[in-house]
Design a protein around this motif. Structure first.
Motif, short mmCIF file in Angstrom:
data_model
loop_
_atom_site.label_atom_id
_atom_site.label_comp_id
_atom_site.label_asym_id
_atom_site.label_seq_id
_atom_site.Cartn_x
_atom_site.Cartn_y
_atom_site.Cartn_z
N VAL A 183 0.86 -1.19 0.00
CA VAL A 183 0.00 0.00 0.00
C VAL A 183 0.89 1.23 0.00
N SER A 184 0.58 2.17 -0.89
CA SER A 184 1.25 3.47 -0.86
C SER A 184 0.34 4.43 -0.11
N ALA A 185 0.91 5.14 0.88
CA ALA A 185 0.08 6.01 1.72
C ALA A 185 0.77 7.35 1.94
N ASP A 203 -4.51 5.97 1.77
CA ASP A 203 -3.85 5.27 0.66
C ASP A 203 -4.00 6.08 -0.62
N ASP A 204 -3.41 5.59 -1.72
CA ASP A 204 -3.38 6.38 -2.95
C ASP A 204 -4.72 6.45 -3.65
N PHE A 209 -6.28 4.51 5.95
CA PHE A 209 -5.46 3.34 6.24
C PHE A 209 -5.11 3.24 7.72
#
Length: 706
Positions: A183-185, A203-204, A209
């Protein structure tokens, strides 16, 4: 539920916020969406947060059960297209079971609200951002989403104050090899509501998140369900973010002076005699006191920095005898004149790292005397320190604490009563003290004879005279049962027996009377008595959260019973003091200001101001046999000093207004600290005359401020 399905959005309805992150606002999805999160503490799941979004409506269920305590809310929210709440309703119970019923509504240009803390209305042409009195981690996400568009600017909030949200970094979370989809956050810092920041991660795709406070280095946080294994990663992130912040504050707020520091024109308070001296001078070099003499003595040096005490009082630094350290609490303590604390239970790894950072001078903190936490395993277990499964394990844990420099063992609620005596014996063999709660189904009389050097919390002592056989103190009963305390006869045989045992065994009492006042005298909508001398100085979110009933007081008779219980705590303090039992003033709180209230409560109980001040200075150090270094102001001792303008031996409230605090020769000005932490200052710094060198070429370098 897959990661992708947790937050459904329409590209045409996305809103652009911050530094390039697309956040899906709640309420803009065409289909119902869900946010499902776990509440994690000490590596275990202790609650849940489930939010369902349908159209512009969000329904939230929030439940925590940690150590027998925790809020349990249902929230209904209606949002406008920008994510600002148009209406908010919260029902349920707060941390200790107090009733929660909060409502907010903006309609036709009028915002109205009603909460435990307050009620009001404000005309507003567009929906303002209302901040809940009883909120949840999901509410923090709403505040962040509604504020990110301000791009670092402060946002006014109802019913008062300002909120600022700023992006601090992007992070990657998860590892396929560990079964966690990456996960990109984006990490956002929320400030202005409380004394410490809160961090919110999106998150993106804009989904929530995680949410955690600045002190989440111990692992307490809200995180997306299924990602609980990522808590250690985020705990490290929390620690890194908070460390960056407190390091920067230390660099800004700690003042170091080269050469001697001469504090002139002060009355020195001697805790041993309870008296103030005639006007005097105290000289400090590096971290030690090198001279204490009458004012006007000869041989003052031009190379000395001179601090003018203006006829005020200089007293030894205070000791909070019941603390649970976090990274950012140090400055709060120092600003109140607290130069030492006793940590009464913590995450062992975190505390060891904190002690290393303090020793290295990286962060501003009082000296810490650590206590090693031992708990038993049950459904009510606290999640600090060690939870041994056998007596052999418990004895091994005692030895671990001894090898790591702990001064004391603290025993908690679920600990096996039969293990207290052998654990205490092992601790004493190793030169450590033993204190703590009275374990469930045990008694104060038994733990005293089994080897306790101190009982932690006044209520833990009094429960021995209140509870019926079989009642379980692992639950909130250990606090709510204090409603029975008003009927106690302090001349009764059980009371006299326990007091006699404490005297014969030399057992001290760690009172934390202020935390009991906070509970017993809390009433919805009223300014809390424990904060009467500093309430208006605090941030708006702090103020509102404390204008509440922490327990259910809907019955007037029960409210009266709690008030009478609070009165009885002061009578017990006076009884114990009169009987020669050592009182250890502590708070179980991290603002620093509450220790000043604890000392004031001793005066309200009947101690003289000088006697009360002695308990938090010399008396605390006598308990640790540490008087060679601290506790009084004398040549050769550590320069842990507090300067106030008034005379605390006449009016104890003078301790609320320190002008300068010195911790080992490093100078702090509480007004600077409080301003940096969002607290309105109490007093101005003293006048300072910089040192003058005999050599003009080096004169500019004599005084060094960092």
């Amino acid at each position: 539920m897959t990661l992708a399905s947790q937050r459904l959005t329409l590209p045409s309805r996305l809103a652009l916020f911050g530094a390039g992150i697309l956040l899906a606002l709640p309420g803009i999805a065409d289909a119902a969406t869900q946010d499902n999160l776990s509440i994690v503490s000490g590596g275990e799941i202790v609650g849940s947060l489930d939010a369902v979004t349908e159209g512009n409506h969000v329904s939230v269920d929030y439940r925590v059960d940690n150590n027998g305590r925790g809020p349990k809310h249902h929230e209904d929210i209606d949002l406008d297209a920008s994510g600002v709440p148009l209406s908010y309703r919260v029902t349920g119970t707060s941390l200790m079971g107090g009733k929660v019923e909060e409502q907010y509504l903006w309609k036709s240009g009028l915002a109205t609200w009603h909460s435990q803390a307050d009620a009001g209305s404000v005309k507003a042409t567009k929906p303002p951002l209302y901040v809940l009195n009883d909120d949840s981690p999901f509410a923090m996400a709403i505040y962040a989403r509604a504020s990110i568009a301000a791009r670092g600017e402060e946002v006014p909030v109802l019913p008062g104050g300002k909120l600022m949200v700023s992006k601090v970094r992007d992070v990657g979370i998860g590892d396929k090899t560990a079964g966690l989809a990456p996960v990109s956050a984006a990490v956002y810092r929320v400030t202005g509501l409380q004394l410490a920041p809160t961090y919110v991660l999106f998150d993106d795709k804009g989904g929530l998140f995680a949410v955690f406070d600045a002190d989440a280095g111990g692992g307490d946080m809200t995180i997306r369900k299924g990602y609980e294994k990522a808590v250690p990663t985020l705990a490290k992130l929390a620690g890194d973010l908070d460390l960056e912040r407190v390091k920067a504050l230390q660099g800004k707020l700690a003042h170091r002076f080269s050469g001697p520091i001469r504090i002139e024109n002060v009355h020195v308070f001697d805790p041993a005699s309870g008296q103030r001296s005639a006007l005097s001078t105290v000289v400090v070099m590096r971290d030690r006191i090198v001279r204490v003499e009458p004012q006007g003595a000869p041989f003052a040096q031009t190379s000395e920095t001179v601090i003018d005490g203006a006829g005020g009082t200089l007293y030894p630094g205070l000791h909070d005898m019941h603390s649970h350290s976090t990274l950012d609490m140090g400055l709060f303590y120092l600003a109140s004149g607290i130069t030492a604390t006793r940590d009464m239970g913590n995450d062992n790894r975190f505390l060891q790292e904190l002690l290393d950072r303090i020793d290295a001078g990286e962060i501003a903190w009082p000296r810490i005397v650590p206590s090693g936490f031992l708990e038993g395993r049950s459904a009510f277990s606290a999640r600090n320190g060690f939870i041994p499964d056998t007596l052999k394990d418990a004895l091994a844990d005692v030895n671990w604490y001894a090898d790591h420099g702990y001064a004391e063992i603290k025993i908690y609620n679920s600990f096996t009563p039969e293990w207290v005596r052998p654990v205490a014996a092992e601790a004493h063999r190793l030169g450590m003290r033993v204190s703590g709660h009275v374990p469930a189904f045990d008694t104060p009389d038994r733990v005293i004879t089994d080897g306790y050097d101190a009982i932690a919390h006044l209520n833990q002592l009094m429960l021995g005279w209140i509870l019926k056989p079989g009642e379980d103190t692992r639950t909130p009963l250990r606090l709510t049962a204090m409603s029975r305390a008003g009927a106690l006869d302090l001349a009764s045989a059980p009371v006299r027996k326990t007091i006699a045992l404490m005297k014969s065994h030399g057992t001290s009492l760690d009172t934390t009377a202020v935390i009991l006042e906070m509970l017993l005298r809390s009433n919805a909508g009223e300014r809390p008595s424990f904060a009467e001398n500093f309430f208006t100085h605090m941030p708006i979110g702090w103020q509102r959260f404390r204008k509440r009933s922490y327990v259910d007081k809907s019955d007037p008779a029960l409210r009266l019973a709690y008030e009478q219980g609070a009165d009885k705590t002061l009578e017990v303090i006076k009884l114990a003091h009169d009987e020669g039992i050592r009182m250890l003033p502590g708070t179980d709180d991290g603002t620093g200001l509450t220790l000043l209230r604890e000392i004031e409560l001793y005066v309200k109980a009947g101690l003289s101001p000088a006697e009360a001040l002695r308990t938090a200075t010399l008396g605390a150090e006598e308990y640790f046999a540490n008087t060679a270094d601290v506790g009084t102001i004398a040549r050769g001792k550590l320069a842990d000093l507090v300067l106030v303008a008034g005379d605390p031996t006449k009016d104890i409230r003078a301790i609320y207004t320190p002008q300068m605090v010195m911790r080992g020769g490093i100078v702090y000005y509480p007004s600077e600290i409080h301003s940096a932490l969002g607290i309105a200052p109490f007093a101005s710094p003293p006048k300072i005359r910089p040192a003058i060198s005999a050599n003009p070429q080096t004169a500019a370098n004599v005084q060094v401020r960092k």
